[in-house]
Design a protein around this motif. Structure first.
Motif, short mmCIF file in Angstrom:
data_model
loop_
_atom_site.label_atom_id
_atom_site.label_comp_id
_atom_site.label_asym_id
_atom_site.label_seq_id
_atom_site.Cartn_x
_atom_site.Cartn_y
_atom_site.Cartn_z
N GLU A 94 0.84 -1.20 0.00
CA GLU A 94 0.00 0.00 0.00
C GLU A 94 0.88 1.25 0.00
OE1 GLU A 94 -2.39 3.32 1.63
OE2 GLU A 94 -0.57 2.44 2.43
N ARG A 132 0.98 4.01 -2.99
CA ARG A 132 0.77 5.42 -2.66
C ARG A 132 1.95 6.26 -3.18
NH1 ARG A 132 -2.83 7.62 1.02
NH2 ARG A 132 -3.50 5.50 1.51
N GLN A 133 3.17 5.78 -2.99
CA GLN A 133 4.35 6.50 -3.47
C GLN A 133 4.34 6.62 -4.99
OE1 GLN A 133 7.29 3.99 -1.68
NE2 GLN A 133 6.95 4.84 0.36
N PHE A 165 1.67 6.61 -6.92
CA PHE A 165 0.64 7.60 -7.27
C PHE A 165 1.19 9.02 -7.10
CE2 PHE A 165 -2.40 10.72 -5.71
CZ PHE A 165 -3.19 10.86 -6.85
N TYR A 166 1.83 9.29 -5.95
CA TYR A 166 2.36 10.63 -5.71
C TYR A 166 3.42 11.02 -6.74
CZ TYR A 166 -0.02 10.93 -1.18
OH TYR A 166 -0.96 10.98 -0.19
N PHE A 177 -7.16 2.87 -2.30
CA PHE A 177 -6.21 1.79 -2.03
C PHE A 177 -6.99 0.72 -1.26
CE2 PHE A 177 -4.06 5.85 -2.17
CZ PHE A 177 -2.97 5.61 -3.00
N LEU A 223 -4.89 -0.23 -6.52
CA LEU A 223 -4.92 1.22 -6.67
C LEU A 223 -5.79 1.57 -7.87
CD1 LEU A 223 -3.93 4.20 -6.45
CD2 LEU A 223 -1.92 3.49 -7.78
#
Length: 164
Positions: free
Chosen positions: A94, A98-99, A101-102, A130, A146
């Motif tokens: 997760e 997230r990383q 996506f950023y 997520f 995601l």
């Protein structure tokens, strides 16, 4: 901007992650699953695409293409894994999702870019989600799914050149 460009942009982000996330594209588990898949992995599903017309129902409206990115960030766990190992795998994947996506947002949403001669100017249409995934049939993969939708901020071109 087309589906193949979106895939290439996101693949570039995933493959540049320091953890060494493998990339694969699976549309059908029976036909596309790779028995030699290395993990951790990002498994790309075909994105749904659409069109936003703004303002709607007018002759002067602009059309904008949208793409929903849907992929799994997974790692393998032992078949005798305990709940802590499951939780650790989910939490690690997760965080990587997230990383990614950023980073994608940083490169292609917050800034305009050019990729293979194509202007990239994207916006986030729906916020990312997520969702935990675990232990699919025949596989001990744990991680997260995601999904998020992006919009090409450059209006879709008139298709006149494709018709006689």
């Amino acid at each position: 901007v087309t589906v193949d460009i979106i895939r290439q942009l996101f693949k570039g982000v995933v493959e540049s992650h320091r953890v060494g996330v493998a990339w694969s594209s699976v549309w059908n588990e029976a036909l596309d699953a790779d028995q030699d898949q290395s993990y951790p992995a990002c498994i790309w599903s075909p994105p749904a695409s659409g069109v936003v017309i703004n303002p709607p129902n007018t002759g002067s409206a602009y059309s904008y293409d949208t793409f929903t990115i849907d992929c799994l960030f997974v790692d393998t766990t032992d078949s005798d894994r305990d709940t802590d190992q499951r939780d650790d795998a989910f939490e690690r994947m997760e965080a990587i999702a997230r990383q990614c996506f950023y980073r994608f947002r940083q490169l292609y949403v917050l800034d305009s870019a050019t990729y293979q001669g194509v202007s990239i100017d994207l916006g986030i249409e729906t916020s990312p989600t997520f969702v935990a995934v675990w232990d699919t049939t025949g596989s001990m993969r744990t991680g997260c799914r995601l999904t998020f939708t992006i919009k090409n901020n450059i209006p879709a071109p008139c298709p006149d050149g494709y018709f006689s």
